[in-house]
Design an enzyme around this catalytic site. Structure first.
Site, short mmCIF file in Angstrom:
data_model
loop_
_atom_site.label_atom_id
_atom_site.label_comp_id
_atom_site.label_asym_id
_atom_site.label_seq_id
_atom_site.Cartn_x
_atom_site.Cartn_y
_atom_site.Cartn_z
N CYS A 430 32.92 43.84 35.15
CA CYS A 430 34.31 44.27 35.04
C CYS A 430 35.15 43.12 34.54
O CYS A 430 35.74 43.18 33.47
CB CYS A 430 34.84 44.74 36.39
SG CYS A 430 34.06 46.22 37.00
N GLU A 432 34.15 39.52 35.62
CA GLU A 432 33.56 38.37 36.28
C GLU A 432 33.29 37.21 35.33
O GLU A 432 32.58 37.34 34.34
CB GLU A 432 32.26 38.78 36.99
CG GLU A 432 32.46 39.85 38.05
CD GLU A 432 32.42 41.29 37.53
OE1 GLU A 432 33.24 41.63 36.65
OE2 GLU A 432 31.56 42.06 37.96
#
Lengths: 785, 264
Positions: A430, A432
């Site tokens: 997402c 990271e």
């Protein structure tokens, strides 16, 4: 522009049914049954299983495609990984029948499961071992929804490929492995290291063999192909498969095919979370593209077609079937391959190139769920690039998301990475942050910050079940001032984090010992050099993340408690707890007061936002720097995927006016509808936490399509984001709202207090508009989309 | 201590870039099409708002307007500085008619000027000449509202003479100040051939000094607020002008040589 065959491939991918394929499970079961492990070290045994799989799996070459390799027998035929997680017949029925994210299971598959797969693996999976190793405290917290466990049905993943494969072939890697082997004897842990190196070599040769099988098959198909052009193309593809991955690629086609073989290998070896991805694709491809064009080997149109064919391969590969809590926390077919565009070169200069723009075109034209895409924006990157990307965001499918390269680089430097590795990094999954090609950054589970507060308000007892889940931090009546409540929250938080981290260490050890990944280890530095597996700490950087969820909601809870109970003394804590226990039944006035008159996160109001920075700080202190099993440490990031829905479902009513069971806020976004001061206030609230201490934060913003209506408005959106990034914000994504949302806003205005719409040359809150105008805007919004 | 009725952040249509607009309460004009009726009176006004919570109607006592400390207001206007800098934006003071609270307006503009913030003032121009000139010394851009050129019609509809408004406009233009004229286009009120002709005539004479013209289509968003204030809304029968009409007026006014935009 899509050629006819790309349209056909795209349609095939879109129309393919997500179904569960027993093929891999069956081959792996055969291997385990027919080849008892005996004295084989785990890496060698797993490399053997990998080789056996690639030798026996069915090949699939789709009509007209230019990049070959399918994980399953057909597009979207999705394998299972019984050595990790075994699906029971009930699970298969559930997967088949459930409404969301279903996988079709045919009778043959069900029979194979019943007769062969279940009998062999029952009680022997990694999942069984994992749950067996966890303590009672861990299980209590897990069952209560304090945290989730990423590795309970999937292997540790979360890594992204760097530049390596574009410079060397697997034969070069094997040469390197053989050189390293000379450094080790059988004394000490030398045996283990030699075994790992041997396993890597087996895995490398297995992939060369698999590419060869594809080449043979391509030639077979070519021989039967009547169309001369396609026949020639198939023969060329066969030649490419004989060249890569054995040797370094020299053309863009070879580079893409090489990557795809590696991708198939990584997601077939095990089922790593957040599927592997090529990361900085525009950077990797540019030299090949430029050279191909100069040499006259490739036209821009041909390059587009190649990239489109490559894109479709991702969409053919949904994430493996998930059940239970794992399905709830990540309820999606997406496997989170996140293509990074833009950002910085190693020397710190603007990395945007022709291929960056080309790929933006591909993203817009293909409009596929997978792969996901993002742009990295640094101070160095031109507005032109940014504007181009925002024009795609405008089309309303949520891609690409926008990341702050300057923050990512500083986050990585803060973690002790060198500047070159940091600039080669980006974001995956997402949001990271990672050093691509050099870091194994496992996500370990979502952590429910609100549940901690709920437990604190109930002396460690879960009000849902009456079970003692947390520690006894005192009866709420003892919290005579707000500081005492904060102290109790901190103790509770540290107690529960400690349980999670102890579990993580054991789980990492489990994978390191029993489920090494020699194939993946070939590609992440410095696994070969260290003669150590990716799952055992072989990478240059080894990080474990705990992902905080519900920051906005927990902030609103604390702000409400402080304001209503301690500062304004509007209500006593026990009385408020009673109202909550009854889910505000018959107490609508109190609920209205809590919603409309308490300070809320997301409005640039320090009265609320101070609680966000405080909780964030406590969470950071509790997690950051705690050792993991692999010689690295634990760190935090702030993202939820879909866990905020699950986490909300296990929490009763909360003092911010939220009903029992309702979802929590997501990422670092404000709780739905509570931000009423517009996007600049949201961004300023969100920037108050120190993003640079994290490995990523997620912020969602809603706009109607009208906000993006012309070049001038698009530029203002980029300026808004640049402002957020100057305050070191990590990421932002735009939810361009639909007419459906607007209709929901008419029905539930209290949930949509933040919804801004353009009216006529100016903007206003949707709630503030009269009904006829609302209807007009709904109609207009439909037209805009 | 000015009385204001709203602060709007991320204002995109009140001058260049991303801005924060503060709305001063109180206005000498009474235009029946006004979409901010709560801006008329200088005093703080109470009203009731009905909220629906879990299907139940909850009446909340609310107020239009609050008296704010000038330093706190300046602080709030500076919160989005990072966004002003990225976008070439700044602060806009609107109303009501901000010049009705002259002292507070002047002090606010001076403070914002000291901080290097771009300042726009959205005015009806209905204020004593010496005051508007004093304000102009601390203003980077005027958003100058022109409703109707015909003096009788103006007086009839807004309750005020427009002589002062037009003289002030000329003073600002002659003084070399940056002025954007904004015309609310209201069907049946000021969108006739004759009205447009008068506007054109007015702008033609001054076109070399005018920065830009903005045509703002009338909208009915204020009608809800009239209800809350228990004031009769006289414009129910008037609808928003259509795009064709807006473009017609735009094309016609472009003949004056100025850049004409629809919307702010």
């Amino acid at each position: 522009m899509m050629t006819k065959r790309i349209q056909q491939l795209r349609n095939m991918s879109l129309n393919a049914v997500n179904r569960l394929s027993a093929e891999r499970a069956l081959i792996i079961t055969d291997f385990y049954r027919d080849h008892p492990a005996g004295n084989d070290p785990a890496p060698v045994y797993r490399a053997g299983a990998f080789e056996y799989l690639l030798r026996n799996k069915q090949l699939c070459i789709n009509p007209g495609e230019l990049i070959v390799g399918e994980r399953g027998p057909q597009p979207k035929a999705t394998p299972t990984y019984p050595e990790i997680c075994l699906h029971s017949l009930e699970d298969l029925d559930l997967l088949h029948n459930r409404e969301k994210v279903s996988f079709s299971v045919d009778q043959e598959t069900r029979d194979l499961y019943e007769k062969k797969i279940i009998p062999f693996w029952k009680g022997r999976t990694n999942r069984d071992r994992l749950f067996g190793l966890m303590t009672e405290e861990w299980h209590n917290a897990y069952d209560a929804g304090v945290f989730t466990e990423f590795q309970e049905q999937r292997a540790p993943g979360h890594t992204v490929l760097g530049k390596k494969i574009y410079k060397q072939g697997l034969l070069d890697a094997i040469d390197g492995i053989q050189n390293i082997k000379k450094n080790y004897g059988h004394e000490g842990d030398g045996g283990e290291r030699l075994a790992e190196l041997e396993a890597m070599e087996i895995a490398a040769r297995a992939m060369i063999m698999y590419a060869g099988r594809n080449a043979d098959y391509l030639e077979e198909i070519a021989a039967e192909e009547s169309d001369a052009h396609r026949r020639k193309e198939l023969m060329e593809m066969a030649t490419i498969c004989r060249k890569v991955p054995a040797n370094a690629p020299e053309t863009m086609h070879e580079a893409l095919q090489y990557y795809w073989f590696v991708h198939i290998g990584v997601i077939s070896e095990l089922n790593p979370w957040d599927s592997f991805n090529p990361g900085r694709l525009d950077q990797h491809l540019y030299p090949f593209y430029e050279n191909d064009i100069v040499q006259g080997r490739l036209t821009e149109d041909a390059a587009r077609e190649l990239l489109q064919s490559f894109w479709i391969k991702f969409n053919n590969h949904p994430s493996p079937p998930k059940i239970g809590v794992t399905a709830e926390e990540s309820s999606t077919y997406t496997d989170f391959c996140l293509i990074n565009l833009g950002g910085l070169k190693e020397d710190g200069s603007d990395a945007v190139n022709e291929v960056s723009y080309l790929l933006l075109d591909i993203i817009e034209e293909m409009r596929l769920l997978q792969p996901s895409s993002m742009i990295q924006v640094s101070r160095e990157n031109p507005d032109e690039f940014f504007d181009r990307a925002v024009k795609i965001i405008k089309t309303g499918f949520g891609q690409p998301s926008v990341f702050n390269t300057d923050a990512i680089v500083r986050e990585l430097l803060n973690q002790g990475k060198n500047i070159i590795d940091a600039r080669n990094g980006g974001a995956s999954g997402c949001v990271e942050t990672g050093a691509f090609g050099t870091e194994a950054y496992f996500l370990t589970g979502y952590f429910n910050l609100l549940k901690v507060l709920e437990l604190t308000l109930n002396n460690g007892k879960d009000p849902r079940t009456g079970k003692q889940v947390g520690m006894e931090t005192g009866d709420p009546e003892m919290f005579t001032d707000f500081g005492l409540l904060q102290e109790a929250f901190s103790s509770q938080l540290n107690y529960l984090i400690d349980i999670k981290i102890k579990g993580n260490v054991k789980i990492e050890e489990l994978f390191a010992r029993h489920l090494p990944v020699p194939f993946l280890s070939l590609f992440i530095d410095d696994c070969i050099k260290n003669a150590k597996d990716y799952n055992a700490g072989g990478a240059r950087y080894n990080t474990s993340y705990v992902q905080g969820v519900g920051l906005g909601s927990v902030t609103d809870m604390l702000a409400s408690l402080k304001y209503n109970v301690y500062d304004e003394k509007k209500i006593l804590l026990p009385a408020l707890l009673k109202v909550m226990a009854e889910d505000f039944g018959g107490q609508e006035e109190i609920r209205a007061d809590l919603i409309y008159h308490s300070p809320k996160y997301g409005n640039d109001n320090d009265g609320a936002d101070q609680h966000a920075t405080w909780v964030f700080g406590e969470f950071y202190k509790a997690v950051n720097g705690k050792p993991n099993y692999r010689g690295g440490v634990h760190r935090i990031n702030m993202l939820p995927t879909t866990s905020h829905v699950y986490f909300g479902s296990v929490i009763g009513a909360t003092p911010d006016g939220r009903h029992a069971g309702e979802p929590l806020s997501e990422g670092i976004s404000p709780f739905q509808g509570m931000d009423t001061k517009g996007p600049t206030a949201v961004l300023r609230s969100a920037a108050k936490i120190d993003h640079l201490k994290t490995g990523g934060t997620l912020l969602n913003q809603k706009f109607t399509p009208d906000f993006f209506r012309n070049d001038d408005s698009i530029r203002k959106i980029t300026q808004l984001i640049r402002g957020y990034f100057r305050m070191s914000g990590h990421h932002i994504q735009f939810n361009v709202v639909s007419a459906d949302t607007l209709r929901d806003a008419q029905k539930h205005p209290e949930k949509h207090r933040d919804l801004i719409v353009r009216v006529a040359g100016y903007s206003d809150y949707f709630n503030d508009l009269g009904l006829p105008l609302q209807n007009e805007i709904i109609r207009r919004t439909e037209q805009d989309i | 201590m000015p009385v204001i009725f709203d602060i709007k952040r991320f204002a995109l249509h009140d001058g260049p870039g991303i801005r924060t607009t503060v709305f001063f309460k109180g206005c000498p004009l009474r235009c029946p099409w006004c979409h901010n009726p709560e801006s008329h009176d200088t005093h703080i006004e109470a009203y009731n708002e009905t909220m629906i919570i879990d299907g139940k109607e909850i009446i909340m006592a609310k107020i239009y307007g609050k008296r704010v400390d000038l330093n706190e207001l300046v602080e709030e206007m500076l919160l989005d500085r990072v966004f002003y800098e990225e976008s070439g934006g700044g602060a806009t003071i609107s109303g009501g008619e901000p010049l009705m609270q002259f002292d507070a307006l002047l002090e606010l503009l001076q403070e914002l000027g000291n901080k290097g913030i771009h300042r726009a003032v959205d005015t009806s121009g209905y204020a004593p000449a010496e005051k508007i000139l004093e304000i102009a010394a601390h203003t980077d851009l005027f958003l100058y509202d022109l409703k109707i050129i015909n003096p009788n019609k103006h007086k009839e509809l807004t309750g005020a003479d427009n002589e002062l408004i037009i003289n002030n406009a000329d003073l600002l233009l002659e003084g070399g100040h940056n002025v954007v004229f904004r015309i609310p286009v209201i069907p049946g009120i000021n969108d006739s051939e004759a009205d447009t002709g008068e506007f054109l005539n007015f702008f033609q004479k001054r076109s070399d000094r005018i920065l830009e013209l903005h045509l703002l289509p009338y909208h009915k968003t204020g009608s809800n607020k009239y209800k809350k204030l228990d004031v009769e809304y006289e414009m129910h029968s008037v609808n928003a002008p259509d795009e064709k009409k807006m473009n017609e007026i735009k094309t016609r006014l472009e003949a004056c040589g100025c850049n004409v935009k629809i919307g702010g």
